[in-house]
Write an enzyme that holds these catalytic residues in place. Structure first.
Site, PDB file in Angstrom:
ATOM      1  CE  LYS A  11       0.854   1.529   4.342  1.00 10.48           C
ATOM      2  NZ  LYS A  11       1.783   2.554   4.574  1.00 10.48           N
ATOM      3  CG  ASP A 141      -0.294   0.103   7.929  1.00 13.61           C
ATOM      4  OD1 ASP A 141      -1.138   0.999   8.123  1.00 13.61           O
ATOM      5  OD2 ASP A 141       0.917   0.342   7.727  1.00 13.61           O
TER       6      ASP A 141
HETATM    7  P1  ATP Z   1       4.439  -0.318   7.660  1.00 10.12           P
HETATM    8  O1  ATP Z   1       4.272   0.466   6.397  1.00 10.12           O
HETATM    9  O2  ATP Z   1       3.276  -1.255   7.961  1.00 10.12           O
HETATM   10  O3  ATP Z   1       4.877   0.479   8.836  1.00 10.12           O
HETATM   11  P2  ATP Z   1       6.920  -1.152   6.548  1.00 10.12           P
HETATM   12  O4  ATP Z   1       6.542  -1.449   5.131  1.00 10.12           O
HETATM   13  O5  ATP Z   1       7.557   0.162   6.812  1.00 10.12           O
HETATM   14  O6  ATP Z   1       5.641  -1.338   7.433  1.00 10.12           O
HETATM   15  P3  ATP Z   1       7.951  -3.803   6.840  1.00 10.12           P
HETATM   16  O7  ATP Z   1       8.411  -4.120   5.457  1.00 10.12           O
HETATM   17  O8  ATP Z   1       6.714  -4.446   7.320  1.00 10.12           O
HETATM   18  O9  ATP Z   1       7.879  -2.233   7.084  1.00 10.12           O
HETATM   19  O10 ATP Z   1       9.185  -4.147   7.792  1.00 10.12           O
HETATM   20  C1  ATP Z   1       9.389  -3.569   9.067  1.00 10.12           C
HETATM   21  C2  ATP Z   1      10.169  -4.558   9.928  1.00 10.12           C
HETATM   22  O11 ATP Z   1       9.279  -5.624  10.241  1.00 10.12           O
HETATM   23  C3  ATP Z   1      11.339  -5.208   9.221  1.00 10.12           C
HETATM   24  O12 ATP Z   1      12.528  -4.552   9.542  1.00 10.12           O
HETATM   25  C4  ATP Z   1      11.331  -6.648   9.690  1.00 10.12           C
HETATM   26  O13 ATP Z   1      12.303  -6.880  10.679  1.00 10.12           O
HETATM   27  C5  ATP Z   1       9.974  -6.856  10.336  1.00 10.12           C
HETATM   28  N1  ATP Z   1       9.109  -7.863   9.676  1.00 10.12           N
HETATM   29  C6  ATP Z   1       8.302  -8.722  10.334  1.00 10.12           C
HETATM   30  N2  ATP Z   1       7.608  -9.482   9.475  1.00 10.12           N
HETATM   31  C7  ATP Z   1       7.971  -9.123   8.242  1.00 10.12           C
HETATM   32  C8  ATP Z   1       7.587  -9.567   6.944  1.00 10.12           C
HETATM   33  N3  ATP Z   1       6.693 -10.546   6.752  1.00 10.12           N
HETATM   34  N4  ATP Z   1       8.134  -8.928   5.889  1.00 10.12           N
HETATM   35  C9  ATP Z   1       9.026  -7.927   6.078  1.00 10.12           C
HETATM   36  N5  ATP Z   1       9.451  -7.490   7.276  1.00 10.12           N
HETATM   37  C10 ATP Z   1       8.927  -8.073   8.359  1.00 10.12           C
END
Ligand code: ATP
Length: 318
Positions: A11, A141
């Site tokens: 998203k 989210d």
């Molecule tokens: P959001 O936008 O929901 O805040 P994000 O996209 O910024 O999330 P993610 O890619 O979800 O961030 O990753 C944040 C942290 O979550 C990573 O550094 C990782 O250690 C942890 N994590 C836990 N589960 C997952 C997963 N399935 N995929 C990626 N990272 C994950």
């Protein structure tokens, strides 16, 4: 034994406003969220053991209980112990295509896919609102990622109102490979910097968040006006992320110079997206950005708005 393969789209935030602190310690938010067709692929199958096993080739993705997809499976096992006992353990294989810690809800969408997939694998017949309720226990989210599309999200992000889908819009996503921004850090820094201007009364928190329903961004979406959508992009978190990470502002300026409808950081970053009203414009912006910011560290992706959340790609019985 049946197995499911699911697409779990990322998203972007078209709009993100921080209203204040909620009594439960989270922030009250007003957001407009949009699914894009950059998606992870999740394989789910039953195991003949009583364990949850997670595999992912990406070195940065945790393979243990800290993975949000693992936590989704553990939540389902706890909520539906009879099904867990009947169908056995769970194997989750993540084909990671969404950049990590990028503000694109990569972990959240993987967790949403596990909820949807286990509902199918265990033939539970859960409704969308039951799935969203489970999702809200995993993260702010995750509920949006179940049905995806275009939606207003208020509360912590779990109170969803679907909006008409915006078709034929494209984004170029830019992310510096080693620039990962912690969501927790961004919100804590925002509170430390701007907490004194937060709305405090419970009543005002709700009414300020509800005002997003009549905002100019929502009007632009309802009137399918890409130029207005581009003009109305907004993200409060830029106020703390940009001073700490000047590359974010440089990337926004690069995209604006390249001629998009608008450019904004998604969520807590570090992805910046450029909104484009055709695939051709997106390809040009991608090429221009590559020329204007010729850093080997900069990954650029082209994606399209989608009205889909989690989708079953295939199912097999072996
Ligand atoms: P959001 O936008 O929901 O805040 P994000 O996209 O910024 O999330 P993610 O890619 O979800 O961030 O990753 C944040 C942290 O979550 C990573 O550094 C990782 O250690 C942890 N994590 C836990 N589960 C997952 C997963 N399935 N995929 C990626 N990272 C994950």
């Amino acid at each position: 034994m049946r197995s499911y393969s699911l697409a779990a789209p990322a998203k972007i935030n078209l709009y993100l406003e921080i209203i204040g602190d909620r009594p439960d310690g989270y922030h009250e938010l007003a957001m407009v969220l949009q699914s894009i067709d950059l998606a992870d692929k999740i394989e789910l199958r039953s195991l003949s053991t009583d364990t949850i096993r997670l595999r992912c080739a990406h070195p940065q993705v945790p393979k243990d209980r800290t993975n949000l997809a693992y936590q989704a499976a553990a939540l389902m096992a706890a909520e539906f112990p009879d099904s867990f006992a009947q169908f056995g353990g769970i194997e989750i294989i993540i084909d990671k295509r969404i950049p990590i810690a990028a503000g694109l809800a990569g972990g959240s969408t993987d967790a949403a896919a596990v909820l949807v997939g286990l509902d199918l694998l265990w033939q539970l017949g859960l409704t969308q609102s039951q799935l969203e309720e489970l999702a809200s226990q995993l993260g702010s989210d995750v509920p949006f990622c179940i049905a995806g599309g275009t939606a207003i999200a208020t509360g912590r992000g779990e109170m969803l109102s679907p909006l008409p889908s915006v078709d034929n819009l494209f984004v170029v996503l830019g992310k510096y490979r080693h620039l990962d921004i912690s969501t927790a850090w961004a919100y804590q820094t925002y509170r430390a910097s701007f907490g004194n201007s937060y709305v405090t009364s419970k009543q005002d928190l709700k009414s300020r968040a509800a005002a997003v329903h009549s905002s100019s961004m929502v009007q632009a979406i309802i009137h399918e006006d890409p130029h207005q959508i581009g003009q109305r992009l907004h993200n409060d978190l830029e106020r703390v992320v940009i001073p700490a990470y000047p590359q974010i502002l440089q990337l926004k300026e690069t995209f604006q110079q390249a001629g998009c409808l608008g450019a904004m950081m998604s969520g807590s970053g570090s992805t910046v997206f450029a909104l484009c009203d055709s695939q051709k414009q997106a390809q040009l912006v991608q090429q221009q950005a590559r020329d204007l910011a010729p850093s080997k560290e900069l990954d650029l992706f082209l994606a399209r708005f989608t009205s889909s959340g989690i989708q079953v790609l295939s199912s097999t019985r072996d």
